[in-house]
Each structure stands twice: as structure tokens, then as C-alpha cells.
Motif scaffolding. Structure first.
Motif, PDB file in Angstrom:
ATOM      1  N   CYS A 477       0.818  -1.216   0.000  1.00 22.55           N
ATOM      2  CA  CYS A 477       0.000   0.000   0.000  1.00 22.55           C
ATOM      3  C   CYS A 477       0.854   1.270   0.000  1.00 22.55           C
ATOM      4  N   ARG A 478       2.063   1.154  -0.549  1.00 25.72           N
ATOM      5  CA  ARG A 478       2.885   2.328  -0.832  1.00 25.72           C
ATOM      6  C   ARG A 478       2.577   2.775  -2.254  1.00 25.72           C
ATOM      7  N   MET A 479       2.463   4.075  -2.449  1.00 27.89           N
ATOM      8  CA  MET A 479       2.048   4.578  -3.747  1.00 27.89           C
ATOM      9  C   MET A 479       3.117   4.328  -4.798  1.00 27.89           C
ATOM     10  N   HIS A 480       2.698   3.777  -5.936  1.00 27.36           N
ATOM     11  CA  HIS A 480       3.621   3.620  -7.061  1.00 27.36           C
ATOM     12  C   HIS A 480       4.193   4.993  -7.416  1.00 27.36           C
ATOM     13  N   GLY A 481       5.512   5.098  -7.430  1.00 32.06           N
ATOM     14  CA  GLY A 481       6.166   6.337  -7.840  1.00 32.06           C
ATOM     15  C   GLY A 481       6.458   7.293  -6.698  1.00 32.06           C
ATOM     16  N   LEU A 482       5.998   6.986  -5.467  1.00 32.34           N
ATOM     17  CA  LEU A 482       6.290   7.825  -4.302  1.00 32.34           C
ATOM     18  C   LEU A 482       6.721   6.899  -3.167  1.00 32.34           C
ATOM     19  N   ASP A 483       7.999   6.934  -2.825  1.00 32.92           N
ATOM     20  CA  ASP A 483       8.510   5.864  -1.964  1.00 32.92           C
ATOM     21  C   ASP A 483       8.262   6.070  -0.479  1.00 32.92           C
ATOM     22  N   ASN A 484       7.633   7.176  -0.062  1.00 32.87           N
ATOM     23  CA  ASN A 484       7.375   7.364   1.374  1.00 32.87           C
ATOM     24  C   ASN A 484       5.927   7.750   1.673  1.00 32.87           C
ATOM     25  N   LEU A 485       5.007   7.439   0.757  1.00 32.38           N
ATOM     26  CA  LEU A 485       3.585   7.709   0.967  1.00 32.38           C
ATOM     27  C   LEU A 485       2.809   6.402   0.924  1.00 32.38           C
ATOM     28  N   TYR A 486       2.102   6.112   2.007  1.00 26.22           N
ATOM     29  CA  TYR A 486       1.317   4.890   2.142  1.00 26.22           C
ATOM     30  C   TYR A 486      -0.160   5.250   2.341  1.00 26.22           C
ATOM     31  N   VAL A 487      -1.029   4.286   2.086  1.00 33.76           N
ATOM     32  CA  VAL A 487      -2.473   4.472   2.285  1.00 33.76           C
ATOM     33  C   VAL A 487      -2.977   3.382   3.210  1.00 33.76           C
ATOM     34  N   ALA A 488      -3.794   3.758   4.198  1.00 33.00           N
ATOM     35  CA  ALA A 488      -4.255   2.794   5.205  1.00 33.00           C
ATOM     36  C   ALA A 488      -5.749   2.935   5.486  1.00 33.00           C
ATOM     37  N   ASP A 489      -6.537   3.253   4.465  1.00 30.83           N
ATOM     38  CA  ASP A 489      -7.982   3.290   4.644  1.00 30.83           C
ATOM     39  C   ASP A 489      -8.639   2.397   3.599  1.00 30.83           C
ATOM     40  N   SER A 490      -9.949   2.498   3.440  1.00 33.09           N
ATOM     41  CA  SER A 490     -10.683   1.607   2.536  1.00 33.09           C
ATOM     42  C   SER A 490     -10.358   1.825   1.071  1.00 33.09           C
ATOM     43  N   SER A 491      -9.631   2.884   0.748  1.00 33.84           N
ATOM     44  CA  SER A 491      -9.297   3.154  -0.657  1.00 33.84           C
ATOM     45  C   SER A 491      -8.530   2.013  -1.304  1.00 33.84           C
ATOM     46  N   PHE A 492      -7.748   1.262  -0.504  1.00 33.34           N
ATOM     47  CA  PHE A 492      -6.836   0.269  -1.073  1.00 33.34           C
ATOM     48  C   PHE A 492      -7.555  -0.940  -1.658  1.00 33.34           C
ATOM     49  N   MET A 493      -8.812  -1.178  -1.323  1.00 32.55           N
ATOM     50  CA  MET A 493      -9.474  -2.457  -1.599  1.00 32.55           C
ATOM     51  C   MET A 493      -9.806  -2.626  -3.082  1.00 32.55           C
ATOM     52  N   PRO A 494      -9.339  -3.686  -3.736  1.00 35.70           N
ATOM     53  CA  PRO A 494      -9.678  -3.909  -5.146  1.00 35.70           C
ATOM     54  C   PRO A 494     -11.129  -4.340  -5.344  1.00 35.70           C
ATOM     55  N   THR A 495     -11.710  -4.971  -4.335  1.00 36.34           N
ATOM     56  CA  THR A 495     -13.124  -5.352  -4.351  1.00 36.34           C
ATOM     57  C   THR A 495     -13.695  -5.058  -2.973  1.00 36.34           C
ATOM     58  N   SER A 496     -15.018  -4.929  -2.888  1.00 36.51           N
ATOM     59  CA  SER A 496     -15.631  -4.484  -1.633  1.00 36.51           C
ATOM     60  C   SER A 496     -15.928  -5.622  -0.671  1.00 36.51           C
ATOM     61  N   ASN A 497     -15.920  -6.869  -1.139  1.00 38.12           N
ATOM     62  CA  ASN A 497     -16.226  -8.039  -0.320  1.00 38.12           C
ATOM     63  C   ASN A 497     -17.688  -8.012   0.151  1.00 38.12           C
ATOM     64  N   GLY A 498     -18.104  -9.087   0.814  1.00 33.00           N
ATOM     65  CA  GLY A 498     -19.495  -9.209   1.210  1.00 33.00           C
ATOM     66  C   GLY A 498     -19.741  -8.971   2.680  1.00 33.00           C
ATOM     67  N   VAL A 499     -18.801  -8.280   3.361  1.00 34.49           N
ATOM     68  CA  VAL A 499     -18.949  -7.947   4.775  1.00 34.49           C
ATOM     69  C   VAL A 499     -18.635  -6.470   4.976  1.00 34.49           C
ATOM     70  N   ASN A 500     -19.025  -5.933   6.131  1.00 34.19           N
ATOM     71  CA  ASN A 500     -18.617  -4.587   6.481  1.00 34.19           C
ATOM     72  C   ASN A 500     -17.092  -4.495   6.391  1.00 34.19           C
ATOM     73  N   PRO A 501     -16.544  -3.396   5.891  1.00 33.51           N
ATOM     74  CA  PRO A 501     -15.106  -3.352   5.606  1.00 33.51           C
ATOM     75  C   PRO A 501     -14.208  -3.077   6.803  1.00 33.51           C
ATOM     76  N   SER A 502     -14.759  -2.803   7.984  1.00 34.06           N
ATOM     77  CA  SER A 502     -13.948  -2.267   9.084  1.00 34.06           C
ATOM     78  C   SER A 502     -12.798  -3.180   9.494  1.00 34.06           C
ATOM     79  N   LEU A 503     -13.057  -4.482   9.666  1.00 37.43           N
ATOM     80  CA  LEU A 503     -11.984  -5.374  10.101  1.00 37.43           C
ATOM     81  C   LEU A 503     -10.893  -5.467   9.038  1.00 37.43           C
ATOM     82  N   THR A 504     -11.276  -5.515   7.775  1.00 38.46           N
ATOM     83  CA  THR A 504     -10.291  -5.581   6.698  1.00 38.46           C
ATOM     84  C   THR A 504      -9.437  -4.321   6.678  1.00 38.46           C
ATOM     85  N   ILE A 505     -10.060  -3.153   6.907  1.00 32.53           N
ATOM     86  CA  ILE A 505      -9.303  -1.897   6.965  1.00 32.53           C
ATOM     87  C   ILE A 505      -8.309  -1.939   8.119  1.00 32.53           C
TER      88      ILE A 505
END
Length: 532
Positions: A477-505
């Protein structure tokens, strides 16, 4: 405050919800210095109701922990404003959530024989995520019962709250029809009466959220600090590195600096901030070299059904006791979990549902007939009693044209475009049919006919993957092309899954934090000591 502004931190975390709060705690516990930046206020232990507000005034909304402006959306081609139940305050949206934290299934993350994933799976397997699922379950004190259809799944504490008699009867009835209900997985250290804080702020910290399970434990380490009422207006970058974040507080603008940056503002706000953070290297927004930032926006669809299953004498209220996954994946179609909402449906809810049906009937032009609906609604409420409300969480799938839209004139305005696909409409119809069948022994009524998007579950807008041409983040979850920026919220998910996202986040935020810690370790010989 001046000391907080002038020092260089090991990590700056933008956002204090499930993802940001959890990541920051993990970093602080590992020995790193962490600065949390939060757009909204630190409301402490204030007991506030749910996020739905009548006010459009930004200050009033922020004072109550809500995002300052309504969402602006183009839904199926029509522009509208709506209240997306997005939080802005320490804890983010999670400060008001219902604390249902459940694992996704193996086939949500990877292709499994008999469960073909339509988008090819995630770059990390279920087993690869397992250690962080377990760690998140410990951080958030998850209690409940093991899903009988997945006996090797979650690591749980036993249920704390007693099971209401009517729920026990409903579980038995569902089991007799071949279903597999279980006690819902809840994030809470319960005290008497704490079940009432689901859907609102918890004044006693028994409900575990981004604040109580993340920010507060991080601050207790002595290595973390918090600046609230401090919106980040821009992320500054020089080539392949973020050099600072520009913030605004009390009418003053200033820049804060760190070795690493963790973006966790949410599935709508994180891509919006990146699109507004343009530079010579990134003219279309940070990380947006392939026009992927903000695309593949997903929500869940909520299918709410009222079930009249009887109630024991003296029982009051409703509980979030029951979940089941029998409908999660059926006949090759991706549906989702079904769970009790902790709400009841009485006269008002029944009347609302009947009015909706009337508006779709051939009689809708005979307006006086609508007033007559009060009588059957009243009769149903008296004869059947308040019904238990269940919600089916229907998985959404990514489409590139569903996307966050930047508004450079107003950084508080979150805008997006979303079309409900024909594929989703078809799956929705099949899901509703399966839900009717599952509850067939009982009287049941859907509480709406139009698709109900859960705007509190935006995800997928900065998807992670191994290929920079079809993802924004790498597998850490480090941004392609930026070596010190990471993402740690629901934005990272390629699919939404069939449950509330909180535990996965939460689990992924812990994984991201561990990747940051590993990257900041000095390269010492085996057996050498670690330092930060």
C-alpha cells in the motif's frame, strides 16, 4: 504546538478513523514518533447521536462529528446532494459505527476453485492477511461466535451480551430450515447498557473504534501526538518523495514533515486530496500518472428486511445478535452477509415501506388513497409487534467510470460519479429473492424497493496491486512512484467483499504499519539492536 510543527516525525498519519488510528498505534508501539492530523474536532467522550443531521451549516456539522458539507453526487446521470454519514473528528466515521467487524471469506481475496473471483483476486492471499486479521481482532476485542460455515476463521472472545429470548427463538427457527446463524462479531468491551451506543458515539469507551482502539492507546505510549481541527490541504512532493503536508489551523497555514506519510482520510477524501495535490512531476494529482486515482469507486448495497418472529414478554429494544453467511456466495453469484441491525420496525417504518410500494403501483395517481395506508400499517404494528430489521450487505464490484471527482474550489466538498450497473441490478434482484427464501417461515417485508447504496462504505478508489498500470498502490500500500507515501484506509481495496469493511481496513492498516517499520529499521548485521 510550535514543537509539534517544527520537529521531523517518523510518521505523519492523516486521518484518525479505523485505518489511521490503528496504523498510528502500531507505529507508536513499535517505537516510532507519530503525529496524527485530524480535520475535525477531538470530541472526547461526548455522547452524540448518529451522524444524520438536519443542518447544512459546516460548523454545526463539524461540532457534531460529521463531514462539514453534504456529498455531491452524480447518481445514474442525475446530480444530487446527500448526507453520506461520513465522520470528521477523532475516530472518523467509526466513532458512530455499529462496531460489526467480520472477516471476509477466502474467495473474496483470491481465486478459489468453485468460487471464481470476477476481478482476479487481490495481490495478497487470505493466508497472507491472516496474521493481521488475528491481530486486529485482538486490538478491537472482537467477541461473538465462530461462523459454522467457516470454522477456521476469526479468533474470537465469547459473546459478552446475553442472547435475547426472541433472537434465540429466531436462531432455532433458522437452524430448523437448514440455515447457519451465529452470534455477530462485535468490537466492544461491554459494560451494562453499552449495547445502546451502536450507531452513536460511546461515552464510556466500551465500543472499540479508531479513537478508543487506535488513537488513545497510541497517545498513551508517549510517542504519539494529535493535532485536531487541522485539515490537510495539500501533500507536497518533489519527484518520487513526499516532502511535507500543508495544513490549516486557526486561520494559519503551515507545513509539517516526516520520514513517512500515511494517508487515511477515507475512501472519498483520500483520492480527493491526492487529486488536489498537483506538482510539476504530478500535474494531474499525486500518484495519478495513469488516471487511476479516484476510479473504481464501490459501495455496498443495503437490503433491509423486516422480520416478525415474535418477542418474549418483557423484552424491549432490539439487538445486533444474529449474522449468517448462507447467502454469501450462491449459484456463482457474489452476494454477502445478512445480519440483524439492532433496530426495530414499528408503525412509522411499516407506513414508509407501504408508501414506497404505493408510489410504484398503478394507483399512485389516486393521491387520496395514500392516506388510507395508515390503517393497514397500524393494524400490522398492533397485531405483529415491532419487527426485527435485518440488512443484507450486497457486494459491489469495481467499474472504472465510477469515480471520485476533484473540486479544487472547495476542498471540503466530496464529489463523485456513480452508475448502478445492469450486473449489480441483476445480482440485487437475485439476492432479494434469496433473502425472502431464507426467512420464508416468518412474515417479512422489504423496507424499500429502490437500490440503497451505503455511502458510509466507499472503497476501492486507490486500489493496490503489483502492476502500476492497473493499480495506484503496491502490495504494501505504498504509492507507485512515491517511496514514502502509504495508504491505510478503505481506498486500497480492489473489491468491496461481502462484509462490512472495518476489520479488513484495520488488519491492512496493521500490515501497512509493519511494512513501514521494516523499511525504517537500520540495516544492521544479524543480532544487532534496532533503533528508530
Amino acid at each position: 504546538m510550535d514543537d509539534l510543527r517544527t520537529r521531523e516525525w517518523d510518521a505523519i498519519v492523516i486521518g484518525t478513523g479505523i485505518g489511521g488510528g490503528t496504523a498510528g498505534r502500531r507505529l507508536a508501539e513499535a517505537g516510532l514518533s507519530v503525529l496524527y492530523l485530524e480535520k475535525g474536532r477531538d470530541l472526547g467522550d461526548a455522547d452524540l447521536p448518529a451522524l444524520g443531521l438536519d443542518s447544512r451549516d459546516p460548523e454545526t456539522r463539524l461540532a457534531n462529528g460529521a463531514w462539514p458539507r453534504l456529498l455531491e453526487a452524480q447518481l445514474d446521470g442525475a446530480w444530487c446532494e446527500l448526507d453520506g454519514m461520513i465522520g470528521a473528528g477523532v475516530g472518523g466515521t467509526s466513532a458512530f459505527y455499529a462496531a460489526t467487524l467480520e472477516r471476509p471469506e477466502r474467495h473474496d481475496l483470491e481465486s478459489v476453485e468453485g468460487h471464481p473471483h470476477p476481478t482476479g483476486g487481490w495481490p495478497i492471499s487470505y493466508d497472507g492477511m491472516r496474521p493481521w486479521f488475528q491481530l486486529a481482532e485482538n486490538y478491537f476485542y472482537i467477541n461473538g461466535e465462530v461462523d459454522p460455515l467457516a470454522p477456521n476463521g476469526a479468533q474470537l472472545l465469547p459473546p459478552v451480551l446475553p442472547l435475547p429470548a426472541s433472537d434465540a427463538a429466531l436462531i432455532s427457527a433458522l437452524q430448523r430450515t437448514g440455515m447457519h446463524p451465529y452470534r455477530t462479531h462485535i468490537a466492544a468491551r461491554f459494560l451494562p447498557g453499552c449495547e445502546s451506543c451502536f450507531g452513536r458515539r460511546c461515552p464510556r469507551r466500551c465500543k472499540m473504534d479508531g479513537r478508543s482502539a487506535g488513537v488513545l492507546p497510541a497517545l498513551e505510549t508517549g510517542r504519539a501526538a494529535l493535532i485536531d481541527r487541522c485539515p490537510v490541504t495539500r501533500i507536497e512532493a518533489d519527484g518520487a518523495r513526499v516532502t511535507g503536508v500543508t495544513c490549516r489551523r486557526d486561520g494559519q497555514e503551515f507545513t509539517l514533515r516526516a520520514k513517512r506519510y500515511v494517508l487515511a482520510a477515507g475512501g472519498l477524501a483520500s483520492p480527493s486530496l491526492l487529486l488536489q495535490s498537483r506538482s510539476e512531476t504530478w500535474p494531474d494529482g499525486l500518484g495519478n500518472g495513469n488516471d487511476l486515482v479516484g476510479r473504481n469507486l464501490m459501495f455496498h448495497l443495503s437490503e433491509i428486511i423486516a422480520i416478525w418472529a415474535g418477542r418474549s414478554r418483557g423484552e424491549t429494544g432490539a439487538s445486533r445478535s444474529i449474522s449468517m453467511r448462507d447467502l454469501y456466495f450462491m449459484d456463482g453469484q457474489r452476494f454477502g452477509t445478512v445480519q440483524s441491525m439492532g433496530l426495530s420496525a414499528g408503525f412509522g417504518e411499516i407506513l414508509h415501506a407501504l408508501n414506497g410500494r404505493f408510489e410504484r403501483s398503478p394507483l399512485r395517481r389516486l393521491r387520496p388513497l395514500r392516506h388510507g395506508l395508515r390503517i393497514p400499517a397500524m393494524v400490522a404494528a398492533r397485531l405483529l409487534g415491532n419487527a426485527k430489521l435485518f440488512v443484507g450487505v450486497l457486494e459491489d464490484l469495481p467499474y472504472a467510470d465510477n469515480r471520485v471527482l476533484s473540486d479544487p474550489t472547495d476542498p471540503d466538498r466530496l464529489r463523485f460519479h456513480y452508475d448502478i450497473s445492469d450486473e449489480l441490478r441483476s445480482r440485487r434482484a437475485a439476492f432479494r429473492k434469496a433473502m425472502r427464501q431464507a426467512f420464508r417461515p416468518h412474515r417479512a417485508m422489504f423496507m424499500g424497493a429502490a437500490p440503497q447504496l451505503n455511502f458510509a462504505h466507499p472503497c476501492g478508489t486507490l486500489r493496490f496491486g503489483d502492476d502500476p498500470t492497473d493499480s495506484v498502490l503496491d502490495r504494501d500500500c505504498r504509492m507507485h512512484g512515491l517511496d514514502n507515501l502509504y495508504v491505510a484506509d478503505s481506498s486500497f481495496m480492489p473489491t468491496s467483499n461481502g462484509v462490512n469493511p472495518s476489520l479488513t481496513i484495520a488488519a491492512n492498516a496493521l500490515r501497512v504499519a509493519d511494512a513501514i517499520v521494516a523499511g525504517l529499521r537500520p540495516r544492521l548485521a544479524a543480532g544487532g539492536s534496532l533503533g528508530y
